[in-house]
Design an enzyme around this catalytic site. Sequence first.
Site, PDB file in Angstrom:
ATOM      1  N   GLU A 188       0.791  -1.263   0.116  1.00 21.98           N
ATOM      2  CA  GLU A 188      -0.299  -0.041  -0.135  1.00 21.98           C
ATOM      3  C   GLU A 188       0.845   1.373   0.227  1.00 21.98           C
ATOM      4  OE1 GLU A 188      -2.902   0.260   3.219  1.00 21.98           O
ATOM      5  OE2 GLU A 188      -2.767  -2.223   3.382  1.00 21.98           O
ATOM      6  N   CYS A 212      -4.401  -4.954   2.905  1.00 17.53           N
ATOM      7  CA  CYS A 212      -3.756  -6.092   3.553  1.00 17.53           C
ATOM      8  C   CYS A 212      -4.064  -7.527   3.021  1.00 17.53           C
ATOM      9  CB  CYS A 212      -3.919  -6.110   5.215  1.00 17.53           C
ATOM     10  SG  CYS A 212      -3.810  -4.598   6.123  1.00 17.53           S
ATOM     11  N   HIS A 265      -4.243 -12.598   9.808  1.00 19.86           N
ATOM     12  CA  HIS A 265      -3.789 -11.156   9.718  1.00 19.86           C
ATOM     13  C   HIS A 265      -3.886 -10.476  11.214  1.00 19.86           C
ATOM     14  CE1 HIS A 265      -3.469  -7.156   8.427  1.00 19.86           C
ATOM     15  NE2 HIS A 265      -4.859  -6.763   8.592  1.00 19.86           N
TER      16      HIS A 265
END
Length: 415
Positions: free
Chosen positions: A86, A118, A245
């Site tokens: 990102e 993500c 995550h």
Amino acid sequence: MDGNERRVGIEYLSVYGTQAFIEVDDLFVARGLDPARQANLMMRRKAVNLPCEDAVTNAVNAAKPIIDRLSDEERASIALLVTSTESGIDFGKALATYVHDHLGLSRSCRVFEVKQACYGATAALQMATNQVASGLMPGRTALVIATDVARPSVKLGYAEPSQGVAAAAMLVSDRPVILDLDLGANGLCSYEVMDTCRPTAEIETGNADLSLMAYLECLDGAFADYAARVDGADFLQSFGALAFHTPFAGMVKGAHRTMLRRLKKMAPAEIDADFDRRVAPSLQFCAQVGNAYSATVFIALAGLLDGMDFTLPKRIGLFSYGSGCSSEFFSGVADARSAERMRSMGTQAQLAARRKLSIPDYDRILDLNAPWLFGVKDGEVDISPFRDIYDQRFKDRGLLVLKGIEDYHRIYGWS
């Protein structure tokens, strides 16, 4: 999920957690944050970039320990390089091109970059896995690198302690050692939601409550899709370990608790015991780095392999979530060789050796970093304001560093 004729997965995994950090305890005190909320974060340290570091240097410094272990023939066999970030440095030119150059990869290599918050590195991993599994390029491998830098706009509120910097590199091949992926065992959940975003080069923003709800909904939906595709899949029984995550460690604990309450109606003490057994080891590195976006699920995998007993093989369930949103639940098998190789990468030692920053030093470095993120035409990185840190953690250590920018072209060199 057993008996795949073709074995494809992660042969090497390497994590780079930068060369400096701050203690989250210190940041809570300095910012006047409510210490009662600190326990929910479950974060210990926050990784920090210096002005001579960016998403390119982090990517290369993550991948170089892998590349250095390969023979010339093995390096030349890398046919695909995908970076996930990102934290792009140009709207058109992929930072993958810089990474390709400084890793000395073959020109006969497909090179590009992906972005999906993500989730991006998981998308890249699946793309790389499918290329290797296709058998169309026998003997060829793929390199996937997730690399991100939190924007300084998080220097406010409770997001700041969790937002970190790191990179994770993976070599994907038909000789998996780190993780033998379960081919075809993938559950997906995606829909449009405005939970977090980067609407400009300087701003990270979003709705934390909405992001939490989207994460939980996607975990539920992705695992349900996985279970529909994989006969007999059970969230409690099928996986000896779990890696999620990890925006912050406390979010993973809450997600695990929610799933076992809903699916198994388990009592709190049972849920806590299961968390300690199957999930907690995955948080050891994430809690020392902070949210590194698409790298975090693989930093969690590294933590598992480094910190858990794999004398007997275990199936690992992995959950990847990216705001906006895309998510995936997938799995693979790791064993004693996986743990041995991960420990040989020295992640524990690298994180332990970083330079601890005071809060004044941290604030000063954030200000020094600001001009180097995006859109700079010309400039030379002046290391004199942080010379002592540079000499301690970079000088003569062979790490890639940003030297300057000439007509928008970023110039790198080895320390």
